[in-house]
Design a protein around this motif. Sequence first.
Motif, PDB file in Angstrom:
ATOM      1  N   GLN A 168       0.850  -1.180   0.000  1.00 29.34           N
ATOM      2  CA  GLN A 168       0.000   0.000   0.000  1.00 29.34           C
ATOM      3  C   GLN A 168       0.890   1.236   0.000  1.00 29.34           C
ATOM      4  O   GLN A 168       1.855   1.309   0.769  1.00 29.34           O
ATOM      5  CB  GLN A 168      -0.922   0.028   1.229  1.00 29.34           C
ATOM      6  CG  GLN A 168      -2.083  -0.954   1.136  1.00 29.34           C
ATOM      7  CD  GLN A 168      -2.978  -0.908   2.350  1.00 29.34           C
ATOM      8  OE1 GLN A 168      -2.892  -1.749   3.223  1.00 29.34           O
ATOM      9  NE2 GLN A 168      -3.841   0.081   2.410  1.00 29.34           N
ATOM     10  N   ASP A 172       1.163   5.522   0.078  1.00 29.54           N
ATOM     11  CA  ASP A 172       0.497   6.736   0.547  1.00 29.54           C
ATOM     12  C   ASP A 172       0.376   7.723  -0.612  1.00 29.54           C
ATOM     13  O   ASP A 172       1.324   8.445  -0.939  1.00 29.54           O
ATOM     14  CB  ASP A 172       1.303   7.350   1.699  1.00 29.54           C
ATOM     15  CG  ASP A 172       0.533   8.447   2.417  1.00 29.54           C
ATOM     16  OD1 ASP A 172      -0.428   8.981   1.833  1.00 29.54           O
ATOM     17  OD2 ASP A 172       0.896   8.783   3.559  1.00 29.54           O
ATOM     18  N   GLU A 184      -1.422  10.410  -0.845  1.00 28.81           N
ATOM     19  CA  GLU A 184      -1.406  11.807  -0.384  1.00 28.81           C
ATOM     20  C   GLU A 184       0.029  12.300  -0.247  1.00 28.81           C
ATOM     21  O   GLU A 184       0.354  13.410  -0.674  1.00 28.81           O
ATOM     22  CB  GLU A 184      -2.133  11.907   0.956  1.00 28.81           C
ATOM     23  CG  GLU A 184      -2.297  13.339   1.452  1.00 28.81           C
ATOM     24  CD  GLU A 184      -3.055  13.414   2.767  1.00 28.81           C
ATOM     25  OE1 GLU A 184      -2.960  14.461   3.423  1.00 28.81           O
ATOM     26  OE2 GLU A 184      -3.729  12.426   3.126  1.00 28.81           O
ATOM     27  N   MET A 229       2.852   2.748   3.154  1.00 30.00           N
ATOM     28  CA  MET A 229       1.950   3.031   4.272  1.00 30.00           C
ATOM     29  C   MET A 229       2.177   2.044   5.410  1.00 30.00           C
ATOM     30  O   MET A 229       2.321   0.843   5.191  1.00 30.00           O
ATOM     31  CB  MET A 229       0.486   2.968   3.818  1.00 30.00           C
ATOM     32  CG  MET A 229       0.057   4.151   2.973  1.00 30.00           C
ATOM     33  SD  MET A 229      -1.706   4.096   2.570  1.00 30.00           S
ATOM     34  CE  MET A 229      -2.433   4.390   4.171  1.00 30.00           C
ATOM     35  N   CYS A 270      -3.001   2.412   8.576  1.00 23.95           N
ATOM     36  CA  CYS A 270      -4.145   2.534   7.662  1.00 23.95           C
ATOM     37  C   CYS A 270      -5.335   3.234   8.308  1.00 23.95           C
ATOM     38  O   CYS A 270      -6.178   3.771   7.603  1.00 23.95           O
ATOM     39  CB  CYS A 270      -4.579   1.157   7.172  1.00 23.95           C
ATOM     40  SG  CYS A 270      -3.477   0.477   5.915  1.00 23.95           S
ATOM     41  N   CYS A 284      -1.448  -1.215   8.877  1.00 19.35           N
ATOM     42  CA  CYS A 284      -1.853  -1.873   7.638  1.00 19.35           C
ATOM     43  C   CYS A 284      -1.461  -3.351   7.691  1.00 19.35           C
ATOM     44  O   CYS A 284      -0.663  -3.764   8.543  1.00 19.35           O
ATOM     45  CB  CYS A 284      -1.183  -1.202   6.440  1.00 19.35           C
ATOM     46  SG  CYS A 284      -1.599   0.550   6.258  1.00 19.35           S
TER      47      CYS A 284
END
Length: 546
Positions: free
Chosen positions: A196, A198, A200, A219, A222, A269
């Motif tokens: 996963q 990020d 952003e 990430m 989460c 996560c």
Amino acid sequence: MPDISLTKRRILILVKVFIKTVPLLLCFFCFICSLDLLSTAFELLGGKLIRHFFYDGSILYNPVAAFLVGLLVTVAVQSSSVSTSILVSLVSSSVLTVETAIPMVMGANVGTAITNTLVALMYAGVRDEFGRAFAGATVHGMFNWLTVLVLMPLEVITGLLFSVSKKVIPSLKIKSGEDIMLLKPIIDLFTNYIIQVDDELFNQIASGHSKGENKSLIMIWCKYLKKVTLKNVTVPSPENCTSPTLCWTTGDMTWTLMNITYKENVTKCKHLFVNTNYSDATVGFILLPVSLVSMGASLIFLVKLLTSDLQGPVAELIVKGINKDFPFPFGWVSGYLAIIFGAVMTFVVQSSSVFTSTIIPLVGTEVISLERAYPLILGSNIGTTTTAILAALASPASTLQDSLQIALCHLFFNIFGVLLWYPIPFLRLPIYFAESLGETITTYRWFAIVYVVFCFLVGPILAFCLSIARRSVLLYVGLPLYFVPFLIVYLHTFNVLKLFPLWIRDLKPWDDLITSIMIQCQHCKNNLKRRKKSNPNNIEGKTLPQ
């Protein structure tokens, strides 16, 4: 009474269809997930370098340099959806102006063609299928390059896309909303257990925020809670205090009480690399071969399943159904329906790379003709613009107009391209060029690698270096190079190329050279093996002591 045998036959047919459909869907799902992982791998590999491309404002005001930045970034992240979404966020945060971002959107449109071209390279083992598949892949790139050659100078001179999109905005009474995803959540159900990223933070790095430079894109948390606390903070001067009563000054320092929002991590996560100590680049290098092998395997199984299922009368029926035009005088409607179908399917999967890469095996196995694949790909080019539009709708109300304008520029670029290269059959030049290239690749398969490396890597990098040079260099060197493709087409059309030496107008001398080099290398390898067998203790001519 109903006929029991007929009912049984119908049930048997449904079971057979189900048994054949499920493996196809599974292979298709694995193929899509592999493309998503490939995009993530390139994001991790080039994430920290993206800001140097996007945020160096000194070069982005040069439209040629901005175009090449958009192309190279899209090649790096393997997704025009990612790069155009970044551009929308940069415009939304006022890091880029709409005028500066337009050439970058054009570059992103060209760069996205590399994915299905790489997929076509997997057919190199079968000469005829390779030529057809490569033609199906390059028709996408040919369309984008030809559209850029026409629209980019026009945009620089007249501001066509900027003006049209600006006039359309007031009539669209749209308010800021949330981003919408259709197939992406389904893909994430699987890929989120592997990695996963990020998004952003990725956008912050691209926007030039120094905070994200030392942070990992992988990430770890989460779920988190946003909390607000009243905290003592320093401000430049008393005028920046929240109120006169909550303001303290000591020497050159001024403090005030201010509400500070912070994140409190709640749940970690659950992907494979959540506790890794590896850098982003290392994880990217791990995911890259995994995604490529997975993509190749799923593609091979997909092609085999299609080949086994699409045989005999069924294949003939499907081929005729897909490639057949409506009866006269409505034959022209078939192509436009294919464009609409391509746009809708790309909107569903939210990626033109996925849809066009799925078409390549069908073109290679002659299920879909190149003439029918062309409008499907044009529709896919239009459908992929919805990603940027949806990203723009998620922008704040204050910057919604600019964000939506650059997203519409992406849409109009593809619509104008379709109007240029599709309605008039004589002007469907991407098909002619792709067919010619496919025939060349069938004879000289090594030229496919040359095409990919030059069109998507070496050529853009050299052009980028040229574009950031002095204006006089760009004028005297770059301008003649711009007319080279038109000159080659003109010379080929009027059969003037025969006046040039053979090594300029034909690949045969180069093919002979490459073949002779390969033969020499093979001879050297065989001689080395014979030497090792005859004298196993001899290494590089030196005998080891007994």
